[in-house]
Design a protein around this motif. Structure first.
Motif, mmCIF file in Angstrom:
data_model
loop_
_atom_site.group_PDB
_atom_site.id
_atom_site.type_symbol
_atom_site.label_atom_id
_atom_site.label_comp_id
_atom_site.label_asym_id
_atom_site.label_seq_id
_atom_site.Cartn_x
_atom_site.Cartn_y
_atom_site.Cartn_z
ATOM 1 N N ASN A 41 0.802 -1.217 0.000
ATOM 2 C CA ASN A 41 0.000 0.000 0.000
ATOM 3 C C ASN A 41 0.840 1.275 0.000
ATOM 4 O O ASN A 41 0.287 2.373 -0.011
ATOM 5 C CB ASN A 41 -0.948 0.012 1.202
ATOM 6 N N ASP A 42 2.163 1.168 0.018
ATOM 7 C CA ASP A 42 3.045 2.331 0.066
ATOM 8 C C ASP A 42 3.186 2.923 -1.328
ATOM 9 O O ASP A 42 3.859 2.367 -2.191
ATOM 10 C CB ASP A 42 4.407 1.933 0.614
ATOM 11 N N GLN A 43 2.563 4.080 -1.547
ATOM 12 C CA GLN A 43 2.587 4.721 -2.864
ATOM 13 C C GLN A 43 3.941 5.345 -3.179
ATOM 14 O O GLN A 43 4.264 5.593 -4.335
ATOM 15 C CB GLN A 43 1.493 5.773 -2.963
ATOM 16 N N ASP A 44 4.751 5.621 -2.147
ATOM 17 C CA ASP A 44 6.060 6.225 -2.367
ATOM 18 C C ASP A 44 7.108 5.219 -2.826
ATOM 19 O O ASP A 44 8.172 5.594 -3.306
ATOM 20 C CB ASP A 44 6.563 6.901 -1.088
ATOM 21 N N ALA A 45 6.838 3.937 -2.633
ATOM 22 C CA ALA A 45 7.809 2.903 -2.999
ATOM 23 C C ALA A 45 7.093 1.733 -3.652
ATOM 24 O O ALA A 45 6.933 0.680 -3.043
ATOM 25 C CB ALA A 45 8.571 2.444 -1.759
ATOM 26 N N PRO A 46 6.648 1.909 -4.896
ATOM 27 C CA PRO A 46 5.935 0.809 -5.551
ATOM 28 C C PRO A 46 6.845 -0.400 -5.740
ATOM 29 O O PRO A 46 8.039 -0.257 -6.011
ATOM 30 C CB PRO A 46 5.524 1.407 -6.896
ATOM 31 N N LEU A 47 6.293 -1.580 -5.555
ATOM 32 C CA LEU A 47 7.067 -2.803 -5.726
ATOM 33 C C LEU A 47 7.304 -3.052 -7.211
ATOM 34 O O LEU A 47 6.495 -2.702 -8.056
ATOM 35 C CB LEU A 47 6.328 -3.979 -5.096
ATOM 36 N N THR A 48 8.425 -3.657 -7.521
ATOM 37 C CA THR A 48 8.810 -3.922 -8.896
ATOM 38 C C THR A 48 8.606 -5.402 -9.189
ATOM 39 O O THR A 48 8.954 -6.255 -8.378
ATOM 40 C CB THR A 48 10.292 -3.552 -9.090
ATOM 41 N N SER A 49 8.061 -5.687 -10.356
ATOM 42 C CA SER A 49 7.878 -7.088 -10.742
ATOM 43 C C SER A 49 9.233 -7.725 -11.016
ATOM 44 O O SER A 49 10.228 -7.038 -11.261
ATOM 45 C CB SER A 49 7.008 -7.184 -11.998
ATOM 46 N N ASP A 50 9.296 -9.057 -10.966
ATOM 47 C CA ASP A 50 10.548 -9.754 -11.272
ATOM 48 C C ASP A 50 11.009 -9.435 -12.690
ATOM 49 O O ASP A 50 12.198 -9.268 -12.950
ATOM 50 C CB ASP A 50 10.375 -11.264 -11.117
ATOM 51 N N TYR A 51 10.051 -9.325 -13.612
ATOM 52 C CA TYR A 51 10.390 -9.011 -15.004
ATOM 53 C C TYR A 51 11.074 -7.648 -15.088
ATOM 54 O O TYR A 51 12.128 -7.514 -15.718
ATOM 55 C CB TYR A 51 9.125 -9.020 -15.863
ATOM 56 N N ASP A 52 10.485 -6.629 -14.443
ATOM 57 C CA ASP A 52 11.079 -5.289 -14.476
ATOM 58 C C ASP A 52 12.412 -5.253 -13.734
ATOM 59 O O ASP A 52 13.350 -4.581 -14.163
ATOM 60 C CB ASP A 52 10.122 -4.260 -13.892
ATOM 61 N N ALA A 53 12.498 -5.961 -12.614
ATOM 62 C CA ALA A 53 13.738 -5.959 -11.835
ATOM 63 C C ALA A 53 14.884 -6.545 -12.648
ATOM 64 O O ALA A 53 16.024 -6.084 -12.538
ATOM 65 C CB ALA A 53 13.540 -6.745 -10.540
ATOM 66 N N ASN A 54 14.612 -7.532 -13.470
ATOM 67 C CA ASN A 54 15.667 -8.148 -14.284
ATOM 68 C C ASN A 54 16.146 -7.237 -15.403
ATOM 69 O O ASN A 54 17.209 -7.474 -15.973
ATOM 70 C CB ASN A 54 15.189 -9.487 -14.854
ATOM 71 N N LYS A 55 15.379 -6.187 -15.739
ATOM 72 C CA LYS A 55 15.775 -5.255 -16.796
ATOM 73 C C LYS A 55 16.687 -4.148 -16.265
ATOM 74 O O LYS A 55 17.287 -3.425 -17.042
ATOM 75 C CB LYS A 55 14.546 -4.636 -17.453
ATOM 76 N N PHE A 56 16.791 -4.007 -14.925
ATOM 77 C CA PHE A 56 17.645 -2.969 -14.358
ATOM 78 C C PHE A 56 19.093 -3.227 -14.719
ATOM 79 O O PHE A 56 19.562 -4.351 -14.742
ATOM 80 C CB PHE A 56 17.523 -2.924 -12.828
ATOM 81 N N LYS A 57 19.814 -2.171 -15.005
ATOM 82 C CA LYS A 57 21.235 -2.256 -15.309
ATOM 83 C C LYS A 57 22.016 -1.673 -14.134
ATOM 84 O O LYS A 57 21.559 -0.743 -13.474
ATOM 85 C CB LYS A 57 21.574 -1.460 -16.576
#
Length: 64
Positions: free
Chosen positions: A37-53
């Protein structure tokens, strides 16, 4: 804007806003619900997290 360099001492002396006693009284499910429920820190999906460089990879790509 000036870039400020922080020393290890600066970092160690940072005062956070976390009430650790209150947090320790919560169950894991209550903490998970609050995180969702924290709007300041939305959770990232595994798919999106794997795209981080990494920062190093981004700097290399940008030629820095």
């Amino acid at each position: 804007m000036t870039n400020r360099r922080y020393t290890q001492n600066d970092i160690n002396n940072q005062k956070g806003k976390t009430d650790w006693n209150k947090l320790e009284q919560k169950t894991d499910s209550e903490i998970a619900k609050a995180a969702l429920n924290d709007q300041d820190a939305p959770l990232t999906s595994d798919y999106d997290a794997n795209k981080f460089k990494s920062r190093k990879a981004m700097r290399h790509k940008l030629g820095l």
